[in-house]
Design an enzyme around this catalytic site. Sequence first.
Site, PDB file in Angstrom:
ATOM      1  N   THR A   1     -41.806 -43.222  80.181  1.00 59.11           N
ATOM      2  CA  THR A   1     -42.533 -41.972  80.472  1.00 59.11           C
ATOM      3  C   THR A   1     -44.017 -42.306  80.431  1.00 59.11           C
ATOM      4  O   THR A   1     -44.418 -43.240  79.736  1.00 59.11           O
ATOM      5  CB  THR A   1     -42.160 -40.942  79.384  1.00 59.11           C
ATOM      6  OG1 THR A   1     -40.854 -40.465  79.678  1.00 59.11           O
ATOM      7  CG2 THR A   1     -43.133 -39.787  79.285  1.00 59.11           C
TER       8      THR A   1
ATOM      9  N   VAL B   1     -34.388 -30.119  80.352  1.00 61.01           N
ATOM     10  CA  VAL B   1     -35.835 -30.223  80.278  1.00 61.01           C
ATOM     11  C   VAL B   1     -36.192 -30.826  78.920  1.00 61.01           C
ATOM     12  O   VAL B   1     -35.653 -30.408  77.895  1.00 61.01           O
ATOM     13  CB  VAL B   1     -36.497 -28.832  80.444  1.00 61.01           C
ATOM     14  CG1 VAL B   1     -38.002 -28.916  80.234  1.00 61.01           C
ATOM     15  CG2 VAL B   1     -36.176 -28.263  81.832  1.00 61.01           C
TER      16      VAL B   1
ATOM     17  N   GLY C   1     -40.622 -40.277  73.844  1.00 57.95           N
ATOM     18  CA  GLY C   1     -39.481 -40.608  72.989  1.00 57.95           C
ATOM     19  C   GLY C   1     -38.346 -39.636  73.272  1.00 57.95           C
ATOM     20  O   GLY C   1     -38.297 -39.027  74.342  1.00 57.95           O
TER      21      GLY C   1
HETATM   22  N1  ASP Z   1     -39.780 -37.583  76.116  1.00 61.06           N
HETATM   23  C1  ASP Z   1     -39.172 -37.776  77.397  1.00 61.06           C
HETATM   24  C2  ASP Z   1     -38.040 -36.797  77.552  1.00 61.06           C
HETATM   25  O1  ASP Z   1     -37.305 -36.603  76.617  1.00 61.06           O
HETATM   26  C3  ASP Z   1     -38.632 -39.161  77.610  1.00 61.06           C
HETATM   27  C4  ASP Z   1     -39.525 -40.315  77.179  1.00 61.06           C
HETATM   28  O2  ASP Z   1     -40.588 -40.106  76.618  1.00 61.06           O
HETATM   29  O3  ASP Z   1     -39.130 -41.479  77.434  1.00 61.06           O
HETATM   30  O4  ASP Z   1     -37.864 -36.283  78.634  1.00 61.06           O
END
Ligand code: ASP
Length: 313
Positions: free
Chosen positions: A174, A203, A226
Site C-alpha cells: 500500500t 473496505v 497493515g
Molecule cells: N491497510 C490496507 C488495507 O487493509 C492494506 C495495507 O496497508 O497493506 O486495505
Amino acid sequence: MRPPAVLAIHGGAGPAPDDADDADDHGSRWARQAAGLAAALRAGLAVLSGGGAALEAVLAAVTVLEDDEEWNAGRGSALTAAGTVEMDAAVADGRGRRLGGVAAVTGVRHPVLAARAVMDDGRHVLLAGPGAEAFAREAGLAFEPQKWFITDRRRRALARRPVADRTPPVGGSTVGAVARDAGGHLAAATSTGGRTGQIPGRVGDSPVPGAGTWAEDATCAVSATGVGEAFLRAAFAHEVDARLRLEGADLDAACRAALAAVTAAGGDGGCIAVSGEGRPVMPFTTGLMHRGWVEVGGPMWVAAAPGPLQRID
Ligand code: ASP
C-alpha cells in the site's frame, strides 16, 4: 524560524522478505522499489521546494506510486477473491480538517485524485463504488480498463492466497505520504488495492479518516499500512492524534502506542507521521516497511529492503 518543509512516504508494511511473488528475485525487486520510492520523493520534493502546499506534495508522491506496478495501489493493486481490482484512497488536509476518500472503486487511474475531488467538492467525505466512479468521471479524471490494473504478479499472489486471512497481506505495498510545507501546514494521503483475496466490497482502513489517514495542523499528519481491520478496530490515526492532543505525547511514542493497540486488535503494520516540528517518524511492527523521507535542502533517505534507511544523493 520555521522548521524545513518535509515529506515522508511509505510503500506498505509486511513480513520480510516482503515479496508477493516467491518466484521473483527479492534483490532486483527491492532495487526497483527503491527507484520507485526515490521517484515519488522527487515528485513531492519538487512541489515543496517550489513553495507548494503539503497537500500538493502528498498527491504528487502518491500518484507516482499509483502508476508504478510494483505497489499495491492503482496499477498493480491486489486482487479480490473474484480476481478484480477494487481500490481505496484518502486525502487529508490539516488546514481545517478537509477530508476526502473513495472506497471500492474500479477503473479510476488515480484513486487519490478522486479522493481529492471529493474533498474539494466538500459535500461529502467518503464516496464508494459506482457512485464514486461516476463522481470521478464527472470530475474529469482518467480511467483505464480493468485489465490495465491487473498484473501477473497479483494473479500469482491470488493463486497462492485465494482468501484473505488475519495475517498481514504478503507484500503489503500500500502507498502513502505525509508532508509539512514551508507554511507549517500538514497533509496526508493513502492509496491501496486492499488485501489479496478480500471479499469484493470490503473496505479497509486507508480511506477512513481517523483510521488509516489523518491530518490536523495542530497535531499531526498520519498515513498507515497493515491489516486494515485491526487499524479500523484501533481507530489508529485518531489514537495517534488523541495521544498528542490529550496527553501531550511525543509523536513517535504516540504512533508506537497506537500500533500496540493495533497489535492488541489482532494485526500489525506501520505508519508514517509528521507534526508541526521535527523529522517524520516511521515505526512499524512488521519485518519490513518500505519507506523514505526527504527535507527541503537535505538528502533523500530510502529503505526498500529490510534494514535501515539508506542515503541517496
Ligand atoms: N491497510 C490496507 C488495507 O487493509 C492494506 C495495507 O496497508 O497493506 O486495505
